[in-house]
Design an enzyme around this catalytic site. Structure first.
Site, PDB file in Angstrom:
ATOM      1  N   PRO A   1       0.801  -1.216   0.000  1.00  0.00           N
ATOM      2  CA  PRO A   1       0.000   0.000   0.000  1.00  0.00           C
ATOM      3  C   PRO A   1       0.844   1.281   0.000  1.00  0.00           C
ATOM      4  O   PRO A   1       1.892   1.341   0.636  1.00  0.00           O
ATOM      5  CB  PRO A   1      -0.797  -0.095   1.310  1.00  0.00           C
ATOM      6  CG  PRO A   1      -0.041  -1.058   2.158  1.00  0.00           C
ATOM      7  CD  PRO A   1       0.584  -2.028   1.202  1.00  0.00           C
ATOM      8  N   ASN A   2       0.362   2.257  -0.735  1.00  0.00           N
ATOM      9  CA  ASN A   2       0.941   3.600  -0.829  1.00  0.00           C
ATOM     10  C   ASN A   2       2.218   3.678  -1.665  1.00  0.00           C
ATOM     11  O   ASN A   2       2.707   4.770  -1.933  1.00  0.00           O
ATOM     12  CB  ASN A   2       1.182   4.213   0.554  1.00  0.00           C
ATOM     13  CG  ASN A   2      -0.117   4.426   1.308  1.00  0.00           C
ATOM     14  OD1 ASN A   2      -1.058   5.000   0.765  1.00  0.00           O
ATOM     15  ND2 ASN A   2      -0.205   3.924   2.531  1.00  0.00           N
TER      16      ASN A   2
ATOM     17  N   ARG B   1       4.727  11.110  -2.159  1.00  0.00           N
ATOM     18  CA  ARG B   1       4.436  11.021  -0.730  1.00  0.00           C
ATOM     19  C   ARG B   1       5.729  11.157   0.068  1.00  0.00           C
ATOM     20  O   ARG B   1       6.659  10.377  -0.133  1.00  0.00           O
ATOM     21  CB  ARG B   1       3.783   9.660  -0.422  1.00  0.00           C
ATOM     22  CG  ARG B   1       3.529   9.445   1.064  1.00  0.00           C
ATOM     23  CD  ARG B   1       2.886   8.087   1.339  1.00  0.00           C
ATOM     24  NE  ARG B   1       3.827   6.978   1.193  1.00  0.00           N
ATOM     25  CZ  ARG B   1       3.988   6.020   2.106  1.00  0.00           C
ATOM     26  NH1 ARG B   1       3.292   6.025   3.218  1.00  0.00           N
ATOM     27  NH2 ARG B   1       4.833   5.038   1.900  1.00  0.00           N
TER      28      ARG B   1
ATOM     29  N   TYR C   1      11.084   8.963   1.244  1.00  0.00           N
ATOM     30  CA  TYR C   1      11.018   7.909   0.230  1.00  0.00           C
ATOM     31  C   TYR C   1      11.671   8.273  -1.097  1.00  0.00           C
ATOM     32  O   TYR C   1      11.771   7.439  -1.984  1.00  0.00           O
ATOM     33  CB  TYR C   1       9.547   7.516  -0.002  1.00  0.00           C
ATOM     34  CG  TYR C   1       8.869   6.976   1.237  1.00  0.00           C
ATOM     35  CD1 TYR C   1       9.155   5.688   1.698  1.00  0.00           C
ATOM     36  CD2 TYR C   1       7.963   7.739   1.949  1.00  0.00           C
ATOM     37  CE1 TYR C   1       8.540   5.193   2.833  1.00  0.00           C
ATOM     38  CE2 TYR C   1       7.340   7.252   3.088  1.00  0.00           C
ATOM     39  CZ  TYR C   1       7.637   5.977   3.531  1.00  0.00           C
ATOM     40  OH  TYR C   1       7.045   5.480   4.654  1.00  0.00           O
TER      41      TYR C   1
ATOM     42  N   ASN D   1       8.205  -5.485  -0.784  1.00  0.00           N
ATOM     43  CA  ASN D   1       8.083  -4.331   0.092  1.00  0.00           C
ATOM     44  C   ASN D   1       6.597  -4.224   0.425  1.00  0.00           C
ATOM     45  O   ASN D   1       5.814  -3.679  -0.352  1.00  0.00           O
ATOM     46  CB  ASN D   1       8.575  -3.064  -0.616  1.00  0.00           C
ATOM     47  CG  ASN D   1       8.468  -1.838   0.271  1.00  0.00           C
ATOM     48  OD1 ASN D   1       7.898  -1.900   1.369  1.00  0.00           O
ATOM     49  ND2 ASN D   1       9.011  -0.722  -0.187  1.00  0.00           N
TER      50      ASN D   1
ATOM     51  N   ALA E   1       3.019  -0.803   4.795  1.00  0.00           N
ATOM     52  CA  ALA E   1       2.523  -0.848   6.168  1.00  0.00           C
ATOM     53  C   ALA E   1       1.948  -2.220   6.550  1.00  0.00           C
ATOM     54  O   ALA E   1       1.853  -2.534   7.741  1.00  0.00           O
ATOM     55  CB  ALA E   1       1.474   0.239   6.382  1.00  0.00           C
TER      56      ALA E   1
ATOM     57  N   ASP F   1       1.814 -15.811   6.043  1.00  0.00           N
ATOM     58  CA  ASP F   1       1.473 -17.204   5.718  1.00  0.00           C
ATOM     59  C   ASP F   1       1.689 -17.497   4.236  1.00  0.00           C
ATOM     60  O   ASP F   1       2.198 -18.564   3.880  1.00  0.00           O
ATOM     61  CB  ASP F   1       0.011 -17.499   6.085  1.00  0.00           C
ATOM     62  CG  ASP F   1      -0.180 -17.650   7.596  1.00  0.00           C
ATOM     63  OD1 ASP F   1       0.832 -17.786   8.329  1.00  0.00           O
ATOM     64  OD2 ASP F   1      -1.347 -17.632   8.050  1.00  0.00           O
TER      65      ASP F   1
ATOM     66  N   GLU G   1      12.950  -9.403   1.842  1.00  0.00           N
ATOM     67  CA  GLU G   1      12.106  -8.310   2.334  1.00  0.00           C
ATOM     68  C   GLU G   1      12.857  -7.000   2.120  1.00  0.00           C
ATOM     69  O   GLU G   1      14.028  -6.891   2.489  1.00  0.00           O
ATOM     70  CB  GLU G   1      11.823  -8.483   3.834  1.00  0.00           C
ATOM     71  CG  GLU G   1      11.018  -7.323   4.410  1.00  0.00           C
ATOM     72  CD  GLU G   1      10.863  -7.380   5.927  1.00  0.00           C
ATOM     73  OE1 GLU G   1      11.680  -8.054   6.595  1.00  0.00           O
ATOM     74  OE2 GLU G   1       9.924  -6.746   6.444  1.00  0.00           O
TER      75      GLU G   1
ATOM     76  N   HIS H   1      12.787  -2.619   2.302  1.00  0.00           N
ATOM     77  CA  HIS H   1      12.169  -1.346   2.700  1.00  0.00           C
ATOM     78  C   HIS H   1      13.055  -0.205   2.243  1.00  0.00           C
ATOM     79  O   HIS H   1      14.281  -0.311   2.284  1.00  0.00           O
ATOM     80  CB  HIS H   1      11.980  -1.281   4.217  1.00  0.00           C
ATOM     81  CG  HIS H   1      11.065  -2.331   4.730  1.00  0.00           C
ATOM     82  ND1 HIS H   1       9.699  -2.262   4.608  1.00  0.00           N
ATOM     83  CD2 HIS H   1      11.325  -3.522   5.317  1.00  0.00           C
ATOM     84  CE1 HIS H   1       9.146  -3.341   5.122  1.00  0.00           C
ATOM     85  NE2 HIS H   1      10.115  -4.131   5.560  1.00  0.00           N
ATOM     86  N   ILE H   2      12.409   0.893   1.827  1.00  0.00           N
ATOM     87  CA  ILE H   2      13.164   2.050   1.349  1.00  0.00           C
ATOM     88  C   ILE H   2      13.851   2.736   2.529  1.00  0.00           C
ATOM     89  O   ILE H   2      15.033   3.028   2.499  1.00  0.00           O
ATOM     90  CB  ILE H   2      12.207   3.024   0.618  1.00  0.00           C
ATOM     91  CG1 ILE H   2      11.670   2.334  -0.645  1.00  0.00           C
ATOM     92  CG2 ILE H   2      12.915   4.335   0.278  1.00  0.00           C
ATOM     93  CD1 ILE H   2      10.547   3.078  -1.331  1.00  0.00           C
ATOM     94  N   SER H   3      13.083   2.960   3.606  1.00  0.00           N
ATOM     95  CA  SER H   3      13.686   3.504   4.830  1.00  0.00           C
ATOM     96  C   SER H   3      13.933   2.328   5.785  1.00  0.00           C
ATOM     97  O   SER H   3      13.539   1.206   5.498  1.00  0.00           O
ATOM     98  CB  SER H   3      12.740   4.522   5.465  1.00  0.00           C
ATOM     99  OG  SER H   3      11.529   3.888   5.846  1.00  0.00           O
TER     100      SER H   3
ATOM    101  N   ARG I   1      12.248   4.196  12.918  1.00  0.00           N
ATOM    102  CA  ARG I   1      11.044   5.023  12.891  1.00  0.00           C
ATOM    103  C   ARG I   1      10.126   4.687  14.074  1.00  0.00           C
ATOM    104  O   ARG I   1      10.590   4.157  15.076  1.00  0.00           O
ATOM    105  CB  ARG I   1      10.374   4.867  11.528  1.00  0.00           C
ATOM    106  CG  ARG I   1      11.335   5.306  10.402  1.00  0.00           C
ATOM    107  CD  ARG I   1      10.752   5.124   9.027  1.00  0.00           C
ATOM    108  NE  ARG I   1       9.568   5.951   8.843  1.00  0.00           N
ATOM    109  CZ  ARG I   1       8.688   5.768   7.870  1.00  0.00           C
ATOM    110  NH1 ARG I   1       8.864   4.782   7.007  1.00  0.00           N
ATOM    111  NH2 ARG I   1       7.639   6.552   7.766  1.00  0.00           N
TER     112      ARG I   1
ATOM    113  N   ARG J   1       6.373   0.435  13.826  1.00  0.00           N
ATOM    114  CA  ARG J   1       6.992  -0.152  12.628  1.00  0.00           C
ATOM    115  C   ARG J   1       8.131  -1.115  12.967  1.00  0.00           C
ATOM    116  O   ARG J   1       8.854  -1.572  12.088  1.00  0.00           O
ATOM    117  CB  ARG J   1       7.557   0.952  11.723  1.00  0.00           C
ATOM    118  CG  ARG J   1       6.508   1.879  11.164  1.00  0.00           C
ATOM    119  CD  ARG J   1       7.152   2.871  10.199  1.00  0.00           C
ATOM    120  NE  ARG J   1       6.384   4.082  10.104  1.00  0.00           N
ATOM    121  CZ  ARG J   1       5.403   4.272   9.211  1.00  0.00           C
ATOM    122  NH1 ARG J   1       5.100   3.334   8.352  1.00  0.00           N
ATOM    123  NH2 ARG J   1       4.731   5.400   9.196  1.00  0.00           N
TER     124      ARG J   1
END
Lengths: 149, 157
Positions: A13-14, A21, A26, A77, A80, A90, A101, A103-105, A110, A114
């Protein structure tokens, strides 16, 4: 038939808002920019890279299920949903290919909400905080990793 | 132009990797890092400390002379007998230097059987995190640091 190894890069999402954003976190690249660079890089390295994005948890579960038996590796990624989704956890456990896995940040720097990831324990590796270049760096290294797996 | 130097710091227990990653030794990892560094133009200052305070002191003393830091803290992050605080403080104090810092681990530290409980907590310094790629965690981190250095030197122009 192509002899390229197939890789899904699944975005949650996002991430469709990337570039607009909170660019200070990001970055200014859009997801389409990153996709283009990863596909070009993938071709150089014998990978067919397909980008998928959804704001819906169930669609992400569907993408992972589609990958089962069809795709050599997943870079995910989950946005959230990382911190909430047992369903994605699962689905990843059901997928036997290689899983990174991403993540950008770095979520661990944070907010406390998170800090828990349901994705990490279902993944082979975790890459976080390298900005959007994390995608390209992961794609570039995948062939070596897959050769050793 | 001379190669930029990066600092690679390894915590306790890493002098003997047999329990972590089969037959891989720290010397093997160092060799792989040096080889990659020669290819991409980074010189590698590779060290291992069994003591948290010494490791922290090394960060304070040396980071300003290096273009970036890779740190594999291993047991500092989890062992009851060792305390990550000196390292985390050193990283906090170094935040103003604005150097790329990446925490690396050979194994995925989030697997249920991992003894490492959480990544280093140093909110002021913008640490990235790579785990689970074996020696490639280091190599990926080196490439990421190189990219970050080249981007910021372009911005300076």
């Amino acid at each position: 038939m192509s002899d390229l190894q197939k890789v899904y890069v699944i975005n949650g999402p996002n991430l469709n808002l990337l570039g607009t954003r909170e660019p200070e976190i990001y970055g200014y690249d859009t997801l389409a920019d990153i996709e283009q660079r990863c596909q070009a890089l993938g071709r150089e390295h014998g990978l067919e890279v397909e980008f998928l994005q959804s704001n819906h948890e169930g669609s992400i579960v569907d993408y992972i299920q589609q990958a089962i038996g069809n795709v050599t590796a997943i870079v995910i990624n989950a946005g959230a949903y990382t911190h909430t989704s047992v369903a994605i956890h699962d689905a990843l456990r059901a997928y036997q290919g290689y899983k990174i896995e991403l993540h950008i940040s770095n979520p661990h720097l944070r907010e406390a909400f998170r800090h828990l990831s349901y994705i990490s324990p279902a993944s082979d590796a975790v890459v976080a905080g390298l900005g959007v270049s994390g995608y390209e760096l992961a794609i570039e290294m995948l062939p070596e990793i897959l050769a050793q797996e | 132009m001379a190669d930029q130097a990066i600092l690679i710091l390894n915590g306790p227990g890493l002098s003997d990797l047999s329990s972590h990653d089969g037959t891989l030794t720290l010397a093997d990892i160092e060799q792989q890092c040096i080889a990659l560094g020669e290819k991409i133009g980074l010189s590698v200052d590779f060290r291992q400390y069994d003591d948290a305070t010494e490791l922290a002191r090394c960060i304070i003393r040396e980071l300003e002379n290096h273009a970036g830091l890779l740190i594999n803290p291993v047991s500092y992050a989890y062992a009851a007998t060792t305390n990550p605080a000196p390292i985390e403080q050193a990283l906090q104090l170094s935040a103003d230097l604005n150097k790329p810092i990446i925490e690396v681990h050979l194994r995925n530290t989030f697997l249920p059987d991992s003894t490492i409980k959480h990544p280093l907590q140093a909110p002021a310094s913008n640490i990235a995190f790579i785990a689970g790629l074996g020696a490639r965690s280091y190599l990926l981190a080196m490439k990421a640091i190189l990219q970050r250095i080249s981007n910021s030197s372009e911005e300076d122009k």
